[in-house]
Write a protein that holds these residues in place. Structure first.
Motif, PDB file in Angstrom:
ATOM      1  N   THR A   1       2.631   1.705  -3.163  1.00  0.00           N
ATOM      2  CA  THR A   1       1.630   2.067  -4.171  1.00  0.00           C
ATOM      3  C   THR A   1       1.345   3.561  -4.113  1.00  0.00           C
ATOM      4  O   THR A   1       1.262   4.246  -5.143  1.00  0.00           O
ATOM      5  CB  THR A   1       0.333   1.275  -3.943  1.00  0.00           C
ATOM      6  N   LEU A   2       1.189   4.078  -2.899  1.00  0.00           N
ATOM      7  CA  LEU A   2       0.944   5.513  -2.717  1.00  0.00           C
ATOM      8  C   LEU A   2       2.111   6.333  -3.260  1.00  0.00           C
ATOM      9  O   LEU A   2       1.908   7.349  -3.942  1.00  0.00           O
ATOM     10  CB  LEU A   2       0.729   5.808  -1.233  1.00  0.00           C
TER      11      LEU A   2
ATOM     12  N   LYS B   1      -7.523   3.567   6.604  1.00  0.00           N
ATOM     13  CA  LYS B   1      -6.273   4.166   6.128  1.00  0.00           C
ATOM     14  C   LYS B   1      -6.457   4.992   4.851  1.00  0.00           C
ATOM     15  O   LYS B   1      -5.533   5.683   4.423  1.00  0.00           O
ATOM     16  CB  LYS B   1      -5.239   3.064   5.846  1.00  0.00           C
ATOM     17  N   LEU B   2      -7.653   4.916   4.258  1.00  0.00           N
ATOM     18  CA  LEU B   2      -7.867   5.580   2.977  1.00  0.00           C
ATOM     19  C   LEU B   2      -7.714   7.095   3.090  1.00  0.00           C
ATOM     20  O   LEU B   2      -7.123   7.742   2.215  1.00  0.00           O
ATOM     21  CB  LEU B   2      -9.255   5.227   2.418  1.00  0.00           C
TER      22      LEU B   2
ATOM     23  N   ILE C   1      -0.049  -2.883   5.962  1.00  0.00           N
ATOM     24  CA  ILE C   1      -0.497  -1.542   6.354  1.00  0.00           C
ATOM     25  C   ILE C   1       0.167  -1.177   7.654  1.00  0.00           C
ATOM     26  O   ILE C   1       0.060  -1.898   8.603  1.00  0.00           O
ATOM     27  CB  ILE C   1      -2.025  -1.506   6.524  1.00  0.00           C
TER      28      ILE C   1
ATOM     29  N   LEU D   1      -5.639   3.792  -5.384  1.00  0.00           N
ATOM     30  CA  LEU D   1      -5.631   4.018  -3.933  1.00  0.00           C
ATOM     31  C   LEU D   1      -6.896   3.461  -3.291  1.00  0.00           C
ATOM     32  O   LEU D   1      -6.844   2.830  -2.232  1.00  0.00           O
ATOM     33  CB  LEU D   1      -5.511   5.515  -3.631  1.00  0.00           C
TER      34      LEU D   1
ATOM     35  N   THR E   1      -6.716  -0.235  -2.934  1.00  0.00           N
ATOM     36  CA  THR E   1      -5.577  -0.755  -2.181  1.00  0.00           C
ATOM     37  C   THR E   1      -5.717  -0.563  -0.678  1.00  0.00           C
ATOM     38  O   THR E   1      -5.368  -1.448   0.108  1.00  0.00           O
ATOM     39  CB  THR E   1      -4.275  -0.068  -2.653  1.00  0.00           C
ATOM     40  N   PHE E   2      -6.233   0.595  -0.259  1.00  0.00           N
ATOM     41  CA  PHE E   2      -6.245   0.936   1.165  1.00  0.00           C
ATOM     42  C   PHE E   2      -7.579   0.604   1.823  1.00  0.00           C
ATOM     43  O   PHE E   2      -8.640   0.865   1.248  1.00  0.00           O
ATOM     44  CB  PHE E   2      -5.953   2.430   1.359  1.00  0.00           C
TER      45      PHE E   2
ATOM     46  N   PRO F   1       0.796  -1.239   0.000  1.00  0.00           N
ATOM     47  CA  PRO F   1       0.000   0.000   0.000  1.00  0.00           C
ATOM     48  C   PRO F   1       0.825   1.283   0.000  1.00  0.00           C
ATOM     49  O   PRO F   1       0.569   2.193  -0.792  1.00  0.00           O
ATOM     50  CB  PRO F   1      -0.841  -0.129   1.269  1.00  0.00           C
ATOM     51  N   TRP F   2       1.818   1.394   0.879  1.00  0.00           N
ATOM     52  CA  TRP F   2       2.548   2.659   0.971  1.00  0.00           C
ATOM     53  C   TRP F   2       3.468   2.864  -0.230  1.00  0.00           C
ATOM     54  O   TRP F   2       3.677   4.003  -0.677  1.00  0.00           O
ATOM     55  CB  TRP F   2       3.325   2.736   2.280  1.00  0.00           C
TER      56      TRP F   2
ATOM     57  N   TRP G   1      -1.967  12.144  -1.045  1.00  0.00           N
ATOM     58  CA  TRP G   1      -2.293  12.434  -2.445  1.00  0.00           C
ATOM     59  C   TRP G   1      -2.667  13.906  -2.603  1.00  0.00           C
ATOM     60  O   TRP G   1      -2.180  14.600  -3.517  1.00  0.00           O
ATOM     61  CB  TRP G   1      -3.448  11.525  -2.858  1.00  0.00           C
TER      62      TRP G   1
ATOM     63  N   ALA H   1      -4.131   8.090   3.088  1.00  0.00           N
ATOM     64  CA  ALA H   1      -3.575   7.972   1.739  1.00  0.00           C
ATOM     65  C   ALA H   1      -4.018   9.137   0.866  1.00  0.00           C
ATOM     66  O   ALA H   1      -3.206   9.739   0.145  1.00  0.00           O
ATOM     67  CB  ALA H   1      -3.998   6.641   1.113  1.00  0.00           C
TER      68      ALA H   1
END
Length: 539
Positions: free
Chosen positions: A36-37, A156-157, A539, A148, A151-152, A33-34, A164, A160
């Motif tokens: 990916t971010l 946690k969204l 995560i 995003l 994924t999150f 995830p991170w 962004w 993220a």
């Protein structure tokens, strides 16, 4: 609306994936995830920077390519038109074919178009490749949000999206600084060439890290007539907003394009109720929170980008700062967005979006009111206070409104929701520039003749007054080299005072827009479908 699980896309051989028992787990780098971010942030930064960095390069482009002022305007307008018109359709492509693939195509195409602009030897080529930049940027932006979202997990969204939003805000505000440095110390081509290595890095990271997610009931067909109607409606709307300052708001051509836009939007809405798989299911807008989020994004962009438009003229033409120094004066705004966006994501996760969004727009209104009090001799300390407050107010709105829009849409429409979010921001920025520009022009046209006469300056002919007014609207004193120094000083004082009166009124109008947005924020709520993309590891 029910939650949707995601499944891995079919393999290269076309074999169907096993029936999912839940969201896939990240293994190693792929799908982390991170990371990916980080990957989508690199791509988004490239597009967001381009929104403001190019404005600094326009004078150099005009001189080097012997272009007219109207030609140079198209360097920005062509990009903006292509981006705004295709964002929602591009989001649908991501929903259909996967956001990973769409993101990678967008990154590659944007970087390639940027390199082609740097190699261009004519203004026509620059404008042509700017259109391609806009088209590929439209693929990239909604896809980033779609990745995003898938994924999150819900808890946690917001964090993220906070990062962004931080990247977009900081890149937008930081564009003039980087553009000034590159144009001043390298050349205008470097403004575009810099996207090539950044795009290559995003492509490399995306190929290694991004995991393809598909909703179980992702769209399988295209609403071609819907795409044509929506694209036509968006084009007519954005075209009218771009040309209104030149044509005039009372001109028939402006209102013909506005009327055609409204008619095409109405036909689009009617068609969407008839087609089996619509481009934008109108049921999306039954969500009051999602609709409020879209309106809020428009209002935020009007206040933010419309206000920022005049501040750059104020710093450069009234205070006489270079583009680089003007950008440095905006660092408090950029810094507060960098710090505030992740913090806003945490606060929205704990408290929900309503309170932080209303607070953010209220602080934005206060900042814009403060900016209406700026004078030609205002010191850096007071300016920094208002710019910092503006960044503090905008941070939770950028994050929260995005989460409200994307989180209240079902997972299979996350690309369309991302396109809606970006289209709302683009339309808002165009509205802000056009409407606040009209406010500025009207105030200057009204005040300049009286201020000119009160200063004891020679009376101007109507043609001279029109030209002087155009210069004053951007803070430039209409003086020539052969004028005596006392006359230059008088004209400069009149020009700056008149510009300040127009900027003050425009800032007050923007503050009023921000206050309306406070009320709209009260209709938002946490995304009802945000949990649909949850479940990734690490995560």
């Amino acid at each position: 609306m029910t939650s949707q699980t995601t499944v891995d896309a079919p393999g290269p051989g076309g074999e169907a994936p096993a029936a999912p028992s839940g969201p896939p787990s990240a293994q190693g780098l792929r799908g982390h995830p991170w990371l990916t971010l980080l990957t989508v942030a690199v791509g988004v930064m490239m597009v967001a920077l381009d929104g403001t960095i190019v404005a600094i390069a326009n004078p150099a482009i005009r001189d080097d390519l012997n272009a007219s002022f109207a030609d140079v305007q198209w360097v920005s307008n062509a990009y903006f038109l292509a981006l705004a018109v295709t964002l929602i359709t591009a989001g649908k492509l991501g929903d259909r074919f996967g956001h990973r693939q769409t993101f990678l195509i967008g990154v590659t195409g944007f970087a390639a178009a940027s390199g082609a602009i740097g190699l261009s030897g004519s203004i026509a080529a620059v404008v042509t490749f700017r259109v391609f930049q806009g088209l590929f940027g439209a693929l990239l932006m909604p896809a980033a949000l779609g990745v995003l979202r898938a994924t999150f997990p819900a808890e946690k969204l917001n964090m993220a999206i906070g990062v962004w939003g931080m990247v977009i805000g900081a890149s937008t505000a930081g564009g003039p600084i980087l553009g000034g440095v590159l144009v001043e110390h390298v050349n205008w081509q470097s403004v575009f060439f810099i996207n090539v290595p950044v795009g290559a890095l995003a492509l490399l990271l995306g190929t290694v890290i991004l995991l393809d997610h598909r909703a179980e009931n992702a769209p399988r067909s295209f609403d071609l007539l819907g795409i044509a109607l929506l694209s036509g409606a968006m084009f007519c709307l954005v075209w009218a907003l771009i040309k209104a300052p030149t044509w005039g708001w009372g001109d028939g051509k402006t209102w013909v394009f506005m009327a055609v836009s409204v008619a095409l939007f109405a036909l689009f809405a009617f068609w969407e109720t008839k087609v089996a798989e619509p481009l934008i299911p109108l049921g999306l807008f039954r969500s009051v929170a999602l609709s409020a989020g879209v309106v809020l994004m428009v209002l935020m962009a009007i206040a933010f980008l419309g206000g920022l438009f005049f501040v750059t003229f104020y710093l450069q033409n009234v205070h006489g700062l270079s583009p680089v120094k003007a950008g440095l004066h905006l660092l408090p705004l950029t810094g507060m967005m960098i710090v505030g966006s992740p913090l806003a994501g945490t606060a929205i996760t704990k408290l929900g979006p309503r309170g932080p969004l209303a607070f953010g727009m209220a602080v934005t209104a206060v900042a814009l009111y403060g900016m209406s009090t700026l004078e030609p001799d205002t010191g850096s300390g007071l300016m920094s206070l208002w710019f910092a407050l503006l960044g503090l107010g905008l941070a939770p709105v950028m994050v929260g409104a995005t989460e409200v829009i994307v989180g209240n849409a079902p997972l299979e429409l996350s690309g369309v929701a991302g396109g809606l979010q970006q289209a709302a921001m683009q339309i808002g920025s165009s509205l802000g520039t056009a409407v606040l520009g009209a406010v500025m022009a009207s105030k200057v046209d009204r005040d300049l003749p009286g201020n000119w006469a009160d200063a004891g300056l020679p009376k101007l002919t109507p043609d001279q007054l029109d030209k002087a007014s155009e210069a004053v609207q951007v803070g430039v004193a209409p003086v020539t080299k052969d004028m005596p120094e006392p006359i230059v000083a008088k004209i400069t004082a009149v020009a700056h005072d008149t510009f300040i009166s127009g900027m003050s009124l425009a800032s007050l109008v923007a503050a009023g827009v921000a206050l309306v947005a406070v009320l709209v924020a009260l209709f938002t709520k946490r995304g009802a479908n945000a949990e649909a993309g949850a479940g990734m590891g690490h995560i």
